[in-house]
Write a protein that holds these residues in place. Structure first.
Motif, PDB file in Angstrom:
ATOM      1  N   PHE B 149       0.826  -1.203   0.000  1.00 33.41           N
ATOM      2  CA  PHE B 149       0.000   0.000   0.000  1.00 33.41           C
ATOM      3  C   PHE B 149       0.862   1.255   0.000  1.00 33.41           C
ATOM      4  O   PHE B 149       1.724   1.438   0.868  1.00 33.41           O
ATOM      5  N   TRP B 150       0.638   2.125  -0.970  1.00 28.45           N
ATOM      6  CA  TRP B 150       1.182   3.479  -0.951  1.00 28.45           C
ATOM      7  C   TRP B 150       0.108   4.357  -0.346  1.00 28.45           C
ATOM      8  O   TRP B 150      -1.066   4.234  -0.697  1.00 28.45           O
ATOM      9  N   TYR B 151       0.469   5.229   0.577  1.00 33.07           N
ATOM     10  CA  TYR B 151      -0.564   6.068   1.200  1.00 33.07           C
ATOM     11  C   TYR B 151      -0.057   7.485   1.369  1.00 33.07           C
ATOM     12  O   TYR B 151       1.151   7.749   1.361  1.00 33.07           O
ATOM     13  N   LEU B 188      -8.340   2.599  -7.157  1.00 34.66           N
ATOM     14  CA  LEU B 188      -8.084   1.327  -7.846  1.00 34.66           C
ATOM     15  C   LEU B 188      -8.262   1.512  -9.350  1.00 34.66           C
ATOM     16  O   LEU B 188      -9.275   2.042  -9.800  1.00 34.66           O
ATOM     17  N   GLY B 189      -7.265   1.087 -10.111  1.00 29.34           N
ATOM     18  CA  GLY B 189      -7.324   1.192 -11.580  1.00 29.34           C
ATOM     19  C   GLY B 189      -7.924  -0.058 -12.189  1.00 29.34           C
ATOM     20  O   GLY B 189      -7.231  -0.853 -12.812  1.00 29.34           O
ATOM     21  N   MET B 270      -5.025   5.961  -0.521  1.00 29.94           N
ATOM     22  CA  MET B 270      -4.168   4.783  -0.638  1.00 29.94           C
ATOM     23  C   MET B 270      -4.282   4.175  -2.024  1.00 29.94           C
ATOM     24  O   MET B 270      -5.266   4.380  -2.735  1.00 29.94           O
ATOM     25  N   GLU B 271      -3.268   3.397  -2.360  1.00 32.56           N
ATOM     26  CA  GLU B 271      -3.354   2.570  -3.556  1.00 32.56           C
ATOM     27  C   GLU B 271      -2.477   1.343  -3.349  1.00 32.56           C
ATOM     28  O   GLU B 271      -1.332   1.466  -2.909  1.00 32.56           O
ATOM     29  N   LEU B 272      -3.021   0.164  -3.661  1.00 34.90           N
ATOM     30  CA  LEU B 272      -2.235  -1.068  -3.586  1.00 34.90           C
ATOM     31  C   LEU B 272      -1.509  -1.202  -4.916  1.00 34.90           C
ATOM     32  O   LEU B 272      -2.132  -1.491  -5.936  1.00 34.90           O
ATOM     33  N   GLN B 273      -0.195  -0.949  -4.897  1.00 35.53           N
ATOM     34  CA  GLN B 273       0.538  -0.922  -6.159  1.00 35.53           C
ATOM     35  C   GLN B 273       1.975  -1.368  -5.961  1.00 35.53           C
ATOM     36  O   GLN B 273       2.434  -1.560  -4.830  1.00 35.53           O
ATOM     37  N   GLY B 274       2.667  -1.482  -7.076  1.00 36.49           N
ATOM     38  CA  GLY B 274       4.061  -1.903  -7.041  1.00 36.49           C
ATOM     39  C   GLY B 274       4.982  -0.789  -6.583  1.00 36.49           C
ATOM     40  O   GLY B 274       4.571   0.374  -6.478  1.00 36.49           O
TER      41      GLY B 274
END
Lengths: 324, 425
Positions: B149-151, B188-189, B270-274
């Motif tokens: 998670f990036w926040y 979310l994309g 937030m975004e769950l990303q690489g």
């Protein structure tokens, strides 16, 4: 059909006299053949190499289950075709193409004709307006898709404009609503291609002789009657060609959908071509992908043949069909 | 001839021509070789870094020169199969490992570099595992990637969230607080599908033991009940509606309205990303201070899960060699994981270095944190779409994306893998 135009050409009239002319005739025949061979060979080679052979190769691949690596060993016959047609996603993809094709004819055609008639009249800023209508057609499909993808995001440009003019109630999840996304895409397609139809029809309108309108006016026809009974029938060939191009384009629809939705959400905007890339290339199912490609080809080809045979017959007489 | 565009037709023609000319070179050749190199770094700074690294290598190894062809990322999936089908594939090409690599092996053109890499593969430790098939090394990574998670620290603070969530309950609580504060909790994309798959994968990774995960990948099946449970947990999580409106139509990386753009511009928290996300975000905002405003935390633990909470979901960028010039190519791969090159790569922040020396050279705080998490992780779970054979991985992604769009259930996801593996479309 190309070759038909040549082989069915009326034979040179027999020369009944002057036996000495026989040699000349033979020589000129030979010359004619050489000329034909010389002029046609490059085109035929290219056409064979880049169109016919790949079609044949695709048809061959389509009979195998093949992931693109190694030799073709797993022969499945028509299994790939059966699998494609029995899949819900491909069925709905065909449906989506047909919806787009139908909508194109029902919505874009009247719109194009209306705009063309309007822009054919003498009015202030006509050149500018023509340019405005035609401008989107000049953009590449990819650029169009990216622009609209960004503008159609929730709270994006389109939503803000609607809210700005007091139509906030019309704001939708343009690309996220499964029951709406296909029609959103159709709007973008219309925006992009309406200019092409208008330009084509404007060119067609140039071919309507002014004398006919004058004659109609002298006979007391109203503007509507002139349009309906004089102008539109004369636009027939243009309209028929436009319908042809539009339907073929709708059947092959890819770039715009791929960039804007990838066929989603949940396959709500999948077309035959996006299905082909998704299930053929992305999944390394090149045999199956080839089968889908062949199906797409056959559908387009059948439409093209039937349309030429029945709708375009008069327009293309002598050019594409043999002379009787 | 090697620079040809690998259209199927040309591939076939090349095959025929090469048959007449007798082919060229072999793996044991010691003479000068020119390696054709397909990599996916079409933008700066990496594009010129690769050129520089190749030039430097040529100086110390005058017998090896390069023809570098940067290709768009997406082109690899179509170009590589065609090139491997032809007779002149690139000598060195971008390789994500896993199931796609196993697929490509069937071409017989990927070089086994187990021997050639034995001198330098050691420091990579488990990082190199993704490029192994059946115990043999068929390529090597130069950078690893991990998802988390990036926040936005500022939005967390103003919503009254004092520490980053470590359990699912804490994450749910944070989502609720952010909603109250009027912020989109998570961006979310969903249009691009693969971001959806991160969620399902992490719920599976937290639910299933490492052994179960390894076995599932090995056998290409999700028969263990923990995978079903993962889907159910995901369903409950989706029911809390943590994402922005219309997320199924949102692109991941294009424009300010994309999921990365929403976080970059303070519209979502937030975004769950690489690990690559900060770079993507920076390109989508005017805010030059963005770097100091975002932080990273790993996917939280799930109550009742058998999974080890230290396990990370990720993958890596690597290269495979083809057989023509395997020796020189493997030597170059060894150079890419040398301390010098790893330090150069560390400075670009475009991934996580594969060796400890490289990790030590990382400058960005969150990346140091991710690299540390990676070192401590008992297992790196490859993205399932990469770990599984390509057709299975893509089918799984599609089914998960449909699930996010409200179609199908946890069982549909599990079934999609067995069906795709069995050859159903």
């Amino acid at each position: 059909m190309m070759s038909a135009a040549i082989t069915t050409r009326p034979p040179t009239a027999p020369v009944p006299h002057a036996p000495a002319a026989g040699g000349t005739r033979r020589r000129s025949r030979l010359r004619q053949r050489l000329e034909l061979a010389f002029l046609l060979t490059p085109a035929l080679l290219l056409f064979t190499g880049f169109v016919l052979v790949p079609i044949g190769v695709a048809a061959y691949y389509s009979l195998y289950s093949w992931n693109g690596f190694g030799p073709l060993t797993d022969f499945v016959g028509l299994g790939n075709y059966v699998e494609a047609f029995s899949g819900d996603v491909f069925q709905s993809a065909i449906g989506h193409n047909l919806i787009i094709a139908t909508l194109s004819i029902v919505v874009q055609l009247p719109l194009s004709i209306g705009l063309a008639l309007l822009l054919n009249r003498k009015l202030r800023g006509r050149t500018f307006l023509r340019m405005v209508v035609f401008a989107p057609y000049v953009l590449s499909e990819a650029v169009t898709a990216v622009i609209w993808l960004l503008m159609l995001q929730p709270g994006g440009f389109v939503d803000e404009i609607l809210r700005g003019v007091g139509l906030g109630g019309l704001v939708q999840l343009w690309l996220a609503d499964q029951s709406l996304v296909l029609y959103t895409l159709f709007l973008v397609i219309t925006w992009k291609y309406i200019g092409f139809g208008v330009i084509l029809l404007l060119a067609g309108l140039q071919g309507v002789p002014p004398e006919l309108r004058e004659a109609a006016a002298l006979d007391g026809a109203t503007a509507w009657q002139t349009t309906r009974h004089v102008v539109l029938p004369l636009l027939g060939p243009t309209i028929r060609i436009w319908v042809f191009l539009s339907v073929i384009g709708s059947l092959q629809l890819f770039d715009l959908v791929w960039i804007m939705t990838l066929g989603g959400p949940a396959n709500a905007s999948t077309t035959m071509a996006t299905y082909l890339v998704d299930h053929g290339f992305k999944r390394y199912e090149f045999g199956f992908g080839s089968a889908v490609a062949v199906i797409l080809f056959i559908i387009c080809f059948l439409f093209a043949l039937l349309y030429q045979r029945f709708a375009l017959r008069r327009d293309t007489q002598g050019a594409l069909t043999g002379v009787r | 001839m090697r620079s040809r565009k690998p259209l199927a037709l040309f591939a076939a023609a090349a095959l025929a021509l090469a048959g007449c000319s007798g082919g060229g070179g072999d793996a044991s050749a010691e003479g000068p070789v020119t390696l054709t190199w397909w990599h996916n770094r079409t933008t700066e700074p990496m594009k010129s870094k690769w050129q520089q690294i190749a030039d430097d290598f040529h100086k110390t190894h005058p017998n090896t020169s390069f023809t570098i062809e940067p290709l768009q990322n997406e082109q690899f999936q179509t170009k590589v199969p065609l090139a491997l089908q032809g007779n002149t594939p690139p000598d060195l090409f971008q390789q994500w490992g896993g199931g796609a690599l196993a697929d490509q092996l069937k071409s017989g053109k990927i070089a086994d570099i187990t021997q050639a890499s034995s001198g330098w593969i050691g420091p990579l430790a488990k990082n190199a595992d993704g490029w192994k098939v059946g115990g043999k090394q068929y390529g090597a990574p130069y950078l690893m990637h991990a998802v988390g998670f990036w926040y936005r620290k500022d939005l967390f603070a103003s919503a009254g969230i004092t520490s980053t969530p470590t359990t699912l309950d804490e994450l749910n609580a944070a989502v609720a607080k952010l909603k109250t504060a009027g912020v989109v909790p998570i961006a979310l994309g969903g249009k691009d599908r693969w971001p959806d798959a991160f969620y399902w994968a992490y719920f599976a990774v937290r639910q299933c033991s490492v052994d179960t995960l390894k076995k599932a990948v090995e056998k290409t099946e999700l028969t263990d009940p923990c995978f079903l449970k993962a889907g159910e947990n995901l369903k409950s999580f989706l029911d809390t509606k943590p994402f922005q409106d219309g997320f199924v139509g949102t692109p991941a990386q294009q424009g300010a309205g994309s999921s990365a753009g929403l976080v970059a511009n303070g519209k979502a928290a937030m975004e769950l990303q690489g690990d690559w996300d900060p770079d993507v975000m920076q390109a989508l905002t005017e805010d030059k201070e963005l770097g100091s405003k975002i932080g990273w935390f790993p996917f939280p633990s799930v109550p009742g899960g058998q999974g080890d909470p230290s396990v990370l979901l990720g993958g890596g960028d690597g290269f495979s060699c083809t057989t023509r010039a395997a020796k020189a190519c493997a030597e170059f791969l060894g150079h890419l994981v040398s301390d010098d090159v790893q330090k150069i790569l560390a400075e670009t922040n475009s991934g996580l270095p594969v060796t400890p020396a490289g990790v030590a050279a990382l400058k960005s705080e969150p990346h140091k944190q991710i690299a540390e998490a990676m070192t401590k992780a008992s297992h790196l779970q490859f993205y399932f779409d990469t770990a599984f054979p390509t057709k299975v991985g893509q089918a799984l992604n599609d089914t998960i994306a449909n699930f996010f769009a409200g179609q199908g259930g946890p069982d549909t996801i599990v079934k999609s893998v067995s069906e795709a593996a069995a050859g159903n479309k």
